[in-house]
Design an enzyme around this catalytic site. Structure first.
Site, PDB file in Angstrom:
ATOM      1  N   ASN A 291       0.839  -1.194   0.000  1.00 61.02           N
ATOM      2  CA  ASN A 291       0.000   0.000   0.000  1.00 61.02           C
ATOM      3  C   ASN A 291       0.878   1.249   0.000  1.00 61.02           C
ATOM      4  O   ASN A 291       2.116   1.148  -0.044  1.00 61.02           O
ATOM      5  CB  ASN A 291      -0.983  -0.008   1.181  1.00 61.02           C
ATOM      6  CG  ASN A 291      -0.276  -0.021   2.528  1.00 61.02           C
ATOM      7  OD1 ASN A 291       0.685   0.699   2.756  1.00 61.02           O
ATOM      8  ND2 ASN A 291      -0.758  -0.869   3.438  1.00 61.02           N
TER       9      ASN A 291
ATOM     10  N   ASP B 113      -4.122  -6.078   4.745  1.00 65.01           N
ATOM     11  CA  ASP B 113      -5.243  -6.912   5.184  1.00 65.01           C
ATOM     12  C   ASP B 113      -5.355  -8.183   4.345  1.00 65.01           C
ATOM     13  O   ASP B 113      -6.020  -9.136   4.749  1.00 65.01           O
ATOM     14  CB  ASP B 113      -6.553  -6.131   5.077  1.00 65.01           C
ATOM     15  CG  ASP B 113      -6.572  -4.941   6.016  1.00 65.01           C
ATOM     16  OD1 ASP B 113      -6.040  -5.064   7.137  1.00 65.01           O
ATOM     17  OD2 ASP B 113      -7.116  -3.891   5.630  1.00 65.01           O
TER      18      ASP B 113
ATOM     19  N   PHE C 128      -3.996   3.250  15.517  1.00 61.53           N
ATOM     20  CA  PHE C 128      -4.327   4.214  14.457  1.00 61.53           C
ATOM     21  C   PHE C 128      -5.451   3.642  13.600  1.00 61.53           C
ATOM     22  O   PHE C 128      -5.555   2.432  13.419  1.00 61.53           O
ATOM     23  CB  PHE C 128      -3.105   4.478  13.574  1.00 61.53           C
ATOM     24  CG  PHE C 128      -2.108   5.432  14.188  1.00 61.53           C
ATOM     25  CD1 PHE C 128      -1.881   6.677  13.639  1.00 61.53           C
ATOM     26  CD2 PHE C 128      -1.403   5.075  15.327  1.00 61.53           C
ATOM     27  CE1 PHE C 128      -0.986   7.563  14.208  1.00 61.53           C
ATOM     28  CE2 PHE C 128      -0.488   5.940  15.909  1.00 61.53           C
ATOM     29  CZ  PHE C 128      -0.285   7.187  15.346  1.00 61.53           C
TER      30      PHE C 128
ATOM     31  N   LYS D 169     -13.125   0.393  16.738  1.00 59.96           N
ATOM     32  CA  LYS D 169     -11.829  -0.280  16.801  1.00 59.96           C
ATOM     33  C   LYS D 169     -11.182  -0.119  18.169  1.00 59.96           C
ATOM     34  O   LYS D 169     -10.558  -1.049  18.691  1.00 59.96           O
ATOM     35  CB  LYS D 169     -10.888   0.285  15.731  1.00 59.96           C
ATOM     36  CG  LYS D 169     -11.149  -0.222  14.324  1.00 59.96           C
ATOM     37  CD  LYS D 169     -10.110   0.336  13.367  1.00 59.96           C
ATOM     38  CE  LYS D 169     -10.314  -0.187  11.953  1.00 59.96           C
ATOM     39  NZ  LYS D 169      -9.294   0.354  11.015  1.00 59.96           N
TER      40      LYS D 169
ATOM     41  N   LYS E 239     -10.525  -3.767  19.821  1.00 59.75           N
ATOM     42  CA  LYS E 239      -9.138  -4.230  19.849  1.00 59.75           C
ATOM     43  C   LYS E 239      -8.451  -3.923  21.171  1.00 59.75           C
ATOM     44  O   LYS E 239      -7.235  -4.093  21.302  1.00 59.75           O
ATOM     45  CB  LYS E 239      -8.367  -3.632  18.677  1.00 59.75           C
ATOM     46  CG  LYS E 239      -8.943  -4.034  17.321  1.00 59.75           C
ATOM     47  CD  LYS E 239      -8.090  -3.539  16.179  1.00 59.75           C
ATOM     48  CE  LYS E 239      -8.708  -3.898  14.823  1.00 59.75           C
ATOM     49  NZ  LYS E 239      -7.846  -3.507  13.694  1.00 59.75           N
TER      50      LYS E 239
END
Length: 393
Positions: A208, A275, A318, A332, A336
């Protein structure tokens, strides 16, 4: 802050030497008394008269002329601090090895005052292992290293090795006089940065657009605040004052995080791991021909994978989103088990590869802070300032 401070500005032989004239002027305007030492090589780029016109004070060369009836390098070594701007690879090597063959190296060897070294050279000369080892030697001995910038170099190449601008050097020196950040001092912090990759064949990869600039800014700021930083990334950092672990895949990043969890107190998960990854790797380069078809599979989610085994490890995460950024980021944070999350909308700005950032910080106890668009270095400072008041260690 520099009122009545006595500064010795040492200039070595590089094209960037002209910037030291501006730096001398800035120091004087801030109230400092500035004396200048020019190496023999520096005289190929600047003159004594240029600095005499600015400083109205002593400008010395390698002739070892007596100063005020005393030994020159001893007199100069008693300054409040010493700047070597620019510092060539040659002078860095001599200082690192303890050589004393000119006025500059003699006064550095004799001083007990803070010494600031601002390297400037070709990118290959700077990144060469011997040079980086010499810089690290100086850092371990207490020298303040003013990291070079990346950009267009005098040799015509582009890369790291460019001397920072005089105002950046000036501000870095001033910032070093600030009270150390006791919260981060000696804390062991793991930082992930940049992308991960998936290889298709010996030539082609899937990745990416993450540049790693945010992660490196955070690692740099943590090191300045006294933290002991472990940096995990596919992209090698320009910094030398940290432990670097090179990884390629998301799985490798996960394993590196796992292996270092028990020896670190904080994890800053600023990387953008893939991912998805290829399900197959071709040992030989795929030739042109028919349309190539391949399949991909999900990679492990690093923070989800470690959340039940991280123990007391504090996590700053992040979230880079393109829609409903705040809502996804908040989810998130909880899912997480992070302590803090920094959320930004990648459609509103050039986050990946850019030099600036903006967004919102959330803590798990509900506090929020909006950060307007700033350089990634300034955003890193704001994130760490917010974090230290929300991480109970």
């Amino acid at each position: 802050m520099l009122s009545n401070k006595r500064v010795v500005l040492c200039v070595t032989g590089g094209i960037a030497a002209f910037k030291s004239i501006t730096l001398a002027s800035m120091l004087i305007k801030a109230g400092a008394k500035v004396e200048v030492v020019l190496t023999e090589a520096a005289l190929n780029f600047v003159t004594k008269k240029s600095f005499e016109a600015i400083t109205h004070d002593g400008v010395y060369t390698d002739s070892f002329e007596s100063i005020n009836g005393g030994v020159p390098h001893i007199y100069l070594s008693k300054a409040d601090f010493i700047l070597i701007v620019p510092a060539t690879r040659n002078e860095i090597a001599k200082i690192a090895c303890g050589m004393c063959d000119n006025l500059l190296t003699n006064l550095v060897a004799a001083t007990k005052s803070p010494v600031y070294v601002a390297p400037a050279m070709n990118k290959n000369m700077y990144m060469d292992e011997i040079n980086l080892e010499n810089i690290e030697k100086l850092r371990k001995r207490g020298f303040h290293i003013i990291e070079p910038a990346s950009g267009y170099l005098a040799c015509g190449e582009v890369g790291i090795g460019r001397l920072k601008e005089p105002d950046e050097i000036f501000n870095e020196v001033l910032n070093s006089f600030e009270t150390p950040d006791d919260f981060y001092k000696d804390k062991k912090v793991m930082v992930t940065g940049g992308p991960t990759i998936s290889k298709l064949d010996p030539v082609r990869i899937f990745t990416n657009r993450s540049s790693g600039k945010m992660g490196e800014a955070l690692a740099s700021e943590l090191a300045k605040r006294g933290a002991k930083v472990t940096y995990i990334s596919y992209i090698e950092p320009k910094l030398t004052n940290l432990k670097y672990i090179h990884i390629e895949t998301t799985n490798e990043m996960l394993e590196a995080v796992r292996e270092n969890m028990k020896t670190n107190e904080i994890l800053v998960m600023s990387a953008a791991p893939l991912d998805y990854e290829f399900t197959q790797y071709f040992d030989e380069k795929i030739k042109k021909g028919n349309v190539l078809e391949f399949t991909m599979r999900r990679t492990p989610d690093i923070l989800n994978s470690i959340k039940d085994e991280k123990g007391d490890l504090k996590v700053i995460g992040f979230a880079a989103e393109s829609e409903n950024a705040y809502e996804y980021g908040k989810k998130k944070l909880a899912d997480k088990d992070m302590d803090i999350i920094f959320i930004n909308n990648i459609k509103e700005q050039s986050v990946f590869g850019g030099d600036s950032n903006s967004g919102k910080i959330l803590s798990k106890n509900g506090d929020e802070l909006e950060l307007v668009k700033e350089s990634k270095e300034k955003i890193a400072k704001q994130i760490l300032d917010f974090a230290k008041s929300h991480l109970c260690m």
